[in-house]
Write a protein that holds these residues in place. Sequence first.
Motif, short mmCIF file in Angstrom:
data_model
loop_
_atom_site.label_atom_id
_atom_site.label_comp_id
_atom_site.label_asym_id
_atom_site.label_seq_id
_atom_site.Cartn_x
_atom_site.Cartn_y
_atom_site.Cartn_z
N UNK A 48 91.92 35.03 -9.96
CA UNK A 48 91.31 36.12 -9.43
C UNK A 48 89.98 35.71 -8.56
N UNK A 49 89.54 36.62 -7.86
CA UNK A 49 88.66 36.46 -6.88
C UNK A 49 87.62 37.54 -6.80
N UNK A 50 86.43 37.37 -6.72
CA UNK A 50 85.46 38.40 -6.57
C UNK A 50 85.41 38.84 -5.25
N UNK A 51 85.23 40.23 -4.95
CA UNK A 51 84.80 40.89 -3.71
C UNK A 51 83.48 41.59 -3.81
N UNK A 52 83.29 42.47 -2.62
CA UNK A 52 82.33 43.23 -2.69
C UNK A 52 82.29 44.50 -3.36
N UNK A 53 83.81 44.84 -3.49
CA UNK A 53 84.29 45.97 -4.00
C UNK A 53 84.69 45.84 -5.50
#
Length: 308
Positions: A48-53
């Motif tokens: 998983x990777x975090x994004x602004x959304x």
Amino acid sequence: MELRQLHYFVRVVELGSMGRAAQQLGVGTSALSQQISRLESELATRLLQRTSSGVVPTEAGLAFWPQAQLAIRHAEGAKSAARHARLSGLVSVGLAPSTGAVLGLPFLLAMRERYPDIGVRLVETLSGNLASMIGMRQLDLAVLFQAERAQRWSLMPLLEERLFVIARRDVLVLPEQGPLSFGQIAALPLILPSDQHGLRALIEAAAARAGVVLNVALEIDGLAMLMDAVRAGLGATIQPGAATARLDDPGLAALEIANAQARRPNLLVSLSDDELSPAGLAARVVLADVARALVTGGKWPGATLYKT
């Protein structure tokens, strides 16, 4: 890799948010993140990777996602199969007549309730015969009273029984209440099993340690005939508490023997676990459960469970 980690990962991908996934799963966000990190560490890749959304799967995560869903479905299917499986087959169980008096019917009823597709063959005979029948694999399991006869098989200590003097009060002079010493028993004409019977050996050994020679008037190896002779006033007998379960004659008295050696062990003996069928394993569990329930419910006279 744990099944809950797969559940956590799939829910995060579906919702695109650690916070919402944690809320639906009923866990803390930090705990959820920690489990995902452990899963990634085991796989040695980021899923998983975090994004602004929110949170989105990586390429590895996208490849892992359908396989994780499949693993969860397989696990759920396995649990469902286990819950709804109906064991079948035949199990043969041996009980001595005195044990059968208190344990036999409750065991059969419990087997019918828990495993209706398992056929039960119940054999009631002397404990020495039961040991021989297990040795010849004619029985799957039995309740025996001597550990040395069961050394080759699986053995579970169940309980021990106190011994009682049973006689007609209107024929023999007995104290109003027990417990009795062997000295008080010495003068009574006794009706006992023959010396090939394990109970006879136990009784005589306990009496000898008390310095008493018993007065054996009759020897009868069948419990039903032996009790008929007692009812007819031909003598008294010494039997374990289980034998008193079928006493329905108000003229008979059952007085406990006050001697720590006058105890009969009950051992649940079966074929070894690798030889015992699934039906046999299930019956062994049921037999032990029923025996314990009878003792704790006060329905096995004079019995005490072994401490585990």
